[in-house]
Design a protein around this motif. Structure first.
Motif, PDB file in Angstrom:
ATOM      1  N   ASN A  64       0.826  -1.212   0.000  1.00  0.00           N
ATOM      2  CA  ASN A  64       0.000   0.000   0.000  1.00  0.00           C
ATOM      3  C   ASN A  64       0.859   1.259   0.000  1.00  0.00           C
ATOM      4  O   ASN A  64       0.517   2.260  -0.642  1.00  0.00           O
ATOM      5  CB  ASN A  64      -0.947  -0.003   1.194  1.00  0.00           C
ATOM      6  CG  ASN A  64      -1.970  -1.109   1.101  1.00  0.00           C
ATOM      7  OD1 ASN A  64      -2.238  -1.647   0.032  1.00  0.00           O
ATOM      8  ND2 ASN A  64      -2.547  -1.468   2.234  1.00  0.00           N
ATOM      9  N   SER A  68       0.965   4.475  -2.852  1.00  0.00           N
ATOM     10  CA  SER A  68       0.270   5.641  -2.313  1.00  0.00           C
ATOM     11  C   SER A  68       1.139   6.852  -2.019  1.00  0.00           C
ATOM     12  O   SER A  68       0.600   7.943  -1.816  1.00  0.00           O
ATOM     13  CB  SER A  68      -0.419   5.263  -0.995  1.00  0.00           C
ATOM     14  OG  SER A  68      -1.283   4.177  -1.176  1.00  0.00           O
ATOM     15  N   ALA A 115      -7.515  11.000  -0.234  1.00  0.00           N
ATOM     16  CA  ALA A 115      -8.695  10.201  -0.558  1.00  0.00           C
ATOM     17  C   ALA A 115      -8.345   8.745  -0.291  1.00  0.00           C
ATOM     18  O   ALA A 115      -7.477   8.180  -0.947  1.00  0.00           O
ATOM     19  CB  ALA A 115      -9.104  10.406  -2.012  1.00  0.00           C
ATOM     20  N   PHE A 116      -9.018   8.147   0.664  1.00  0.00           N
ATOM     21  CA  PHE A 116      -8.737   6.762   1.062  1.00  0.00           C
ATOM     22  C   PHE A 116      -9.485   5.795   0.163  1.00  0.00           C
ATOM     23  O   PHE A 116     -10.666   5.989  -0.136  1.00  0.00           O
ATOM     24  CB  PHE A 116      -9.154   6.557   2.524  1.00  0.00           C
ATOM     25  CG  PHE A 116      -8.866   5.178   3.037  1.00  0.00           C
ATOM     26  CD1 PHE A 116      -7.594   4.821   3.422  1.00  0.00           C
ATOM     27  CD2 PHE A 116      -9.877   4.234   3.132  1.00  0.00           C
ATOM     28  CE1 PHE A 116      -7.317   3.546   3.893  1.00  0.00           C
ATOM     29  CE2 PHE A 116      -9.612   2.965   3.602  1.00  0.00           C
ATOM     30  CZ  PHE A 116      -8.334   2.622   3.979  1.00  0.00           C
ATOM     31  N   ARG A 117      -8.793   4.751  -0.264  1.00  0.00           N
ATOM     32  CA  ARG A 117      -9.403   3.669  -1.036  1.00  0.00           C
ATOM     33  C   ARG A 117      -9.088   2.364  -0.326  1.00  0.00           C
ATOM     34  O   ARG A 117      -7.932   1.989  -0.206  1.00  0.00           O
ATOM     35  CB  ARG A 117      -8.860   3.646  -2.466  1.00  0.00           C
ATOM     36  CG  ARG A 117      -9.325   4.803  -3.317  1.00  0.00           C
ATOM     37  CD  ARG A 117      -8.774   4.737  -4.720  1.00  0.00           C
ATOM     38  NE  ARG A 117      -7.335   4.576  -4.787  1.00  0.00           N
ATOM     39  CZ  ARG A 117      -6.448   5.570  -4.714  1.00  0.00           C
ATOM     40  NH1 ARG A 117      -6.849   6.803  -4.533  1.00  0.00           N
ATOM     41  NH2 ARG A 117      -5.159   5.331  -4.816  1.00  0.00           N
ATOM     42  N   ARG A 118     -10.131   1.682   0.113  1.00  0.00           N
ATOM     43  CA  ARG A 118      -9.947   0.401   0.805  1.00  0.00           C
ATOM     44  C   ARG A 118      -9.471  -0.655  -0.186  1.00  0.00           C
ATOM     45  O   ARG A 118      -9.959  -0.733  -1.306  1.00  0.00           O
ATOM     46  CB  ARG A 118     -11.256  -0.046   1.451  1.00  0.00           C
ATOM     47  CG  ARG A 118     -11.113  -1.297   2.289  1.00  0.00           C
ATOM     48  CD  ARG A 118     -12.397  -1.620   3.004  1.00  0.00           C
ATOM     49  NE  ARG A 118     -12.851  -0.551   3.868  1.00  0.00           N
ATOM     50  CZ  ARG A 118     -12.435  -0.350   5.127  1.00  0.00           C
ATOM     51  NH1 ARG A 118     -11.530  -1.154   5.643  1.00  0.00           N
ATOM     52  NH2 ARG A 118     -12.910   0.642   5.841  1.00  0.00           N
ATOM     53  N   VAL A 119      -8.508  -1.463   0.246  1.00  0.00           N
ATOM     54  CA  VAL A 119      -7.996  -2.544  -0.581  1.00  0.00           C
ATOM     55  C   VAL A 119      -8.881  -3.764  -0.372  1.00  0.00           C
ATOM     56  O   VAL A 119      -9.113  -4.182   0.768  1.00  0.00           O
ATOM     57  CB  VAL A 119      -6.530  -2.881  -0.212  1.00  0.00           C
ATOM     58  CG1 VAL A 119      -6.051  -4.087  -0.989  1.00  0.00           C
ATOM     59  CG2 VAL A 119      -5.644  -1.681  -0.464  1.00  0.00           C
TER      60      VAL A 119
END
Length: 135
Positions: A64, A68, A115-119
């Motif tokens: 991650n 990121s 901006a958070f994006r869940r894996v």
């Protein structure tokens, strides 16, 4: 555990060095931390001496992180502090380095937005997914 846990606030100083190892994914980067203090004589804020740390991330944190983070971004790093001493060089000078085995890394939202994006993990066995849904 008797490990020294630290939380550092600073900036990414180098590109993320990501590698697949026999023990799983690993990533490292240099992290710059510059303390600020109020100089009463000048009546203004001033920067102190910058300290550099090597930050290590493993497994999913490494994956991650590599996808990121870029050089210059403000980050918060939490993990175990490791101080290492290298053998003396030819001139007899000793080198000491500080490393952080990170358990959490994130953008510093005091300095910008993210901006958070869940894996979504696809490698989890079906049986494990069913147990998690029941609990």
């Amino acid at each position: 555990m008797n490990d020294t846990q630290v939380t550092l606030v600073g900036y990414v100083a180098t590109q993320i060095d990501y590698k697949e190892t026999v023990n799983g994914p690993a990533a490292r980067f240099r992290f710059a931390v510059t303390p600020r203090y109020y100089d009463r004589k000048k009546e203004s804020w001033a920067d102190g001496a910058t300290s550099f740390y090597t930050v290590w991330a493993r497994r999913s944190l490494a994956v991650n992180l590599a996808g990121s983070v870029s050089v210059g971004e403000p980050m918060v790093v939490h993990g175990r502090l490791r101080v290492r001493e290298a053998p003396p060089d030819a001139d007899g000078n000793r080198r000491i380095s500080a490393e952080i085995d990170a358990t959490a890394i994130g953008h510093d939202l005091n300095r910008g937005t993210a901006a958070f994006r869940r894996v979504v993990r696809t490698d989890v066995p079906l049986m494990l997914n069913q147990k998690a849904a029941v609990v």
